[in-house]
Design a protein around this motif. Structure first.
Motif, PDB file in Angstrom:
ATOM      1  N   PRO A  64      54.761-111.014 -51.517  1.00  0.00           N
ATOM      2  CA  PRO A  64      55.097-110.028 -50.379  1.00  0.00           C
ATOM      3  C   PRO A  64      54.738-108.731 -50.749  1.00  0.00           C
ATOM      4  O   PRO A  64      54.284-108.245 -51.748  1.00  0.00           O
ATOM      5  N   PRO A  65      54.684-107.942 -49.584  1.00  0.00           N
ATOM      6  CA  PRO A  65      54.537-106.368 -49.749  1.00  0.00           C
ATOM      7  C   PRO A  65      55.439-105.724 -50.518  1.00  0.00           C
ATOM      8  O   PRO A  65      56.507-106.043 -50.307  1.00  0.00           O
ATOM      9  N   GLY A  66      54.982-104.466 -51.137  1.00  0.00           N
ATOM     10  CA  GLY A  66      56.100-103.984 -52.060  1.00  0.00           C
ATOM     11  C   GLY A  66      55.268-102.617 -52.680  1.00  0.00           C
ATOM     12  O   GLY A  66      54.411-102.219 -52.216  1.00  0.00           O
ATOM     13  N   PRO A  67      56.143-101.881 -53.405  1.00  0.00           N
ATOM     14  CA  PRO A  67      55.553-100.616 -53.695  1.00  0.00           C
ATOM     15  C   PRO A  67      54.399-100.833 -54.517  1.00  0.00           C
ATOM     16  O   PRO A  67      53.324 -99.970 -54.481  1.00  0.00           O
ATOM     17  N   LYS A  68      53.941-101.912 -55.079  1.00  0.00           N
ATOM     18  CA  LYS A  68      52.717-102.084 -55.944  1.00  0.00           C
ATOM     19  C   LYS A  68      51.650-102.897 -55.137  1.00  0.00           C
ATOM     20  O   LYS A  68      50.567-102.871 -55.734  1.00  0.00           O
ATOM     21  N   LEU A  69      51.997-103.200 -53.973  1.00  0.00           N
ATOM     22  CA  LEU A  69      51.155-103.983 -53.283  1.00  0.00           C
ATOM     23  C   LEU A  69      51.273-103.483 -51.655  1.00  0.00           C
ATOM     24  O   LEU A  69      52.449-104.222 -51.050  1.00  0.00           O
ATOM     25  N   ALA A  70      50.601-102.559 -51.157  1.00  0.00           N
ATOM     26  CA  ALA A  70      50.755-102.171 -49.751  1.00  0.00           C
ATOM     27  C   ALA A  70      50.274-103.242 -48.955  1.00  0.00           C
ATOM     28  O   ALA A  70      49.719-104.200 -48.958  1.00  0.00           O
ATOM     29  N   LEU A  71      51.216-103.077 -47.602  1.00  0.00           N
ATOM     30  CA  LEU A  71      50.709-103.928 -46.667  1.00  0.00           C
ATOM     31  C   LEU A  71      49.328-104.089 -45.909  1.00  0.00           C
ATOM     32  O   LEU A  71      48.873-104.944 -45.707  1.00  0.00           O
ATOM     33  N   SER A  72      48.772-102.823 -46.161  1.00  0.00           N
ATOM     34  CA  SER A  72      47.383-102.620 -45.724  1.00  0.00           C
ATOM     35  C   SER A  72      46.593-103.458 -46.683  1.00  0.00           C
ATOM     36  O   SER A  72      45.521-103.962 -46.090  1.00  0.00           O
ATOM     37  N   GLU A  73      46.879-103.533 -47.878  1.00  0.00           N
ATOM     38  CA  GLU A  73      45.940-104.310 -48.859  1.00  0.00           C
ATOM     39  C   GLU A  73      46.169-105.794 -48.695  1.00  0.00           C
ATOM     40  O   GLU A  73      45.214-106.641 -48.650  1.00  0.00           O
ATOM     41  N   LEU A  74      47.289-106.251 -48.338  1.00  0.00           N
ATOM     42  CA  LEU A  74      47.563-107.652 -47.936  1.00  0.00           C
ATOM     43  C   LEU A  74      46.743-107.936 -46.416  1.00  0.00           C
ATOM     44  O   LEU A  74      46.384-109.225 -46.454  1.00  0.00           O
ATOM     45  N   GLN A  75      46.821-107.315 -45.536  1.00  0.00           N
ATOM     46  CA  GLN A  75      46.072-107.706 -44.441  1.00  0.00           C
ATOM     47  C   GLN A  75      44.593-107.576 -44.554  1.00  0.00           C
ATOM     48  O   GLN A  75      43.743-108.357 -43.873  1.00  0.00           O
ATOM     49  N   ALA A  76      43.896-107.007 -45.656  1.00  0.00           N
ATOM     50  CA  ALA A  76      42.595-106.913 -45.892  1.00  0.00           C
ATOM     51  C   ALA A  76      42.505-108.099 -46.615  1.00  0.00           C
ATOM     52  O   ALA A  76      41.086-108.418 -46.512  1.00  0.00           O
ATOM     53  N   VAL A  77      43.149-108.954 -47.373  1.00  0.00           N
ATOM     54  CA  VAL A  77      42.607-110.216 -48.023  1.00  0.00           C
ATOM     55  C   VAL A  77      42.634-111.510 -46.971  1.00  0.00           C
ATOM     56  O   VAL A  77      43.407-111.484 -46.111  1.00  0.00           O
ATOM     57  N   ALA A  78      41.585-111.999 -47.224  1.00  0.00           N
ATOM     58  CA  ALA A  78      41.480-113.121 -46.429  1.00  0.00           C
ATOM     59  C   ALA A  78      42.368-114.237 -46.905  1.00  0.00           C
ATOM     60  O   ALA A  78      42.263-114.781 -48.009  1.00  0.00           O
ATOM     61  N   ARG A  79      42.926-115.026 -45.796  1.00  0.00           N
ATOM     62  CA  ARG A  79      43.972-116.219 -46.284  1.00  0.00           C
ATOM     63  C   ARG A  79      43.188-117.464 -45.976  1.00  0.00           C
ATOM     64  O   ARG A  79      42.452-117.623 -45.123  1.00  0.00           O
ATOM     65  N   PRO A  80      43.457-118.361 -47.018  1.00  0.00           N
ATOM     66  CA  PRO A  80      42.617-119.722 -46.651  1.00  0.00           C
ATOM     67  C   PRO A  80      43.420-120.435 -45.476  1.00  0.00           C
ATOM     68  O   PRO A  80      44.369-120.386 -45.069  1.00  0.00           O
ATOM     69  N   GLU A  81      42.582-121.193 -44.892  1.00  0.00           N
ATOM     70  CA  GLU A  81      43.062-121.850 -43.580  1.00  0.00           C
ATOM     71  C   GLU A  81      44.161-122.928 -43.778  1.00  0.00           C
ATOM     72  O   GLU A  81      45.052-122.951 -43.000  1.00  0.00           O
ATOM     73  N   SER A  82      43.862-123.810 -44.911  1.00  0.00           N
ATOM     74  CA  SER A  82      44.944-124.857 -45.121  1.00  0.00           C
ATOM     75  C   SER A  82      45.872-124.756 -46.464  1.00  0.00           C
ATOM     76  O   SER A  82      45.097-124.653 -47.406  1.00  0.00           O
ATOM     77  N   ASP A  83      46.877-124.678 -46.265  1.00  0.00           N
ATOM     78  CA  ASP A  83      47.862-124.702 -47.427  1.00  0.00           C
ATOM     79  C   ASP A  83      48.584-126.050 -47.642  1.00  0.00           C
ATOM     80  O   ASP A  83      49.246-126.198 -46.873  1.00  0.00           O
ATOM     81  N   ILE A  84      48.056-127.075 -48.414  1.00  0.00           N
ATOM     82  CA  ILE A  84      48.602-128.122 -48.568  1.00  0.00           C
ATOM     83  C   ILE A  84      50.091-128.136 -49.098  1.00  0.00           C
ATOM     84  O   ILE A  84      50.763-128.852 -49.040  1.00  0.00           O
ATOM     85  N   GLU A  85      50.163-127.415 -50.391  1.00  0.00           N
ATOM     86  CA  GLU A  85      51.261-127.585 -51.128  1.00  0.00           C
ATOM     87  C   GLU A  85      52.311-126.810 -50.422  1.00  0.00           C
ATOM     88  O   GLU A  85      52.048-125.551 -49.893  1.00  0.00           O
ATOM     89  N   PRO A  86      53.720-127.097 -50.903  1.00  0.00           N
ATOM     90  CA  PRO A  86      54.781-126.464 -50.124  1.00  0.00           C
ATOM     91  C   PRO A  86      55.019-124.882 -50.562  1.00  0.00           C
ATOM     92  O   PRO A  86      55.465-124.131 -49.968  1.00  0.00           O
TER      93      PRO A  86
END
Length: 185
Positions: free
Chosen positions: A74-96
């Motif tokens: 999750p976003p927080g003081p040590k991980l900005a929302l802008s950093e999270l949006q710049a990260v590429a997300r994998p298309e399929s997440d099989i595990e819950p």
């Protein structure tokens, strides 16, 4: 190792949500309280501190960067929302535990002066406030030294001529004064 740390974090935070909202998981991402930010208790009106300290958050972010799972935090003081949006997300997440989650709560990003140039500590300050005394006075001493060295040749010549004038000539007769020299006691 790093992937296991992130997996353990996600399963710990999402266990209750995944059990109660398993049917909704297929339709849309469930909303989960963000453990990285403080929360307002609606009953008492008091703020509860974040579930994870800043040091723990920083460790989780480091592990996520190593294992390429930064999008799962999750976003927080040590991980900005802008950093999270710049990260590429994998298309399929099989595990819950790696399903997409909507984190509740608003993360307020602080604007720190000097962060863009990498000098956050002394940004906007006239002088540094830490260090040894010789470090703090170094600039003043070097400017004084340069100023003194500019006229050093003239100063040396003046000293040598003054010294020569004071020294008695060995060939000249001794000067006799009328009084006897005074004793120091």
């Amino acid at each position: 190792m790093s992937l296991q740390v992130i997996k353990k974090f996600r399963t710990r935070e999402l266990t209750a949500v995944l059990k109660t909202k398993r049917l909704q998981l297929a339709e849309k991402a469930p909303a989960v309280p963000n453990p990285f930010i403080p929360r307002l208790n609606p009953e008492s009106g008091r703020w509860a501190p974040p579930k994870y300290s800043l040091r723990q958050q920083a460790d989780l972010v480091k592990h996520a960067k190593v294992s390429n799972t930064l999008h799962l935090l999750p976003p927080g003081p040590k991980l900005a929302l802008s950093e999270l949006q710049a990260v590429a997300r994998p298309e399929s997440d099989i595990e819950p535990w790696s399903q997409a989650i909507v984190w509740e709560g608003e993360v307020k990003e602080k604007k720190v002066a000097g962060a863009d140039i990498g000098n956050r500590l002394y940004a906007g300050r006239k002088r540094m406030f830490k260090g040894h005394k010789w470090e703090r006075t170094l600039q003043k001493r070097t400017t004084k030294r340069k100023w003194l060295m500019r006229g050093m040749k003239a100063r040396i010549m003046r000293f040598k001529t003054t010294y020569k004038r004071r020294r008695p000539s060995p060939l000249a007769p001794a000067r006799v004064t009328g009084k006897a020299p005074k004793l120091p006691f």
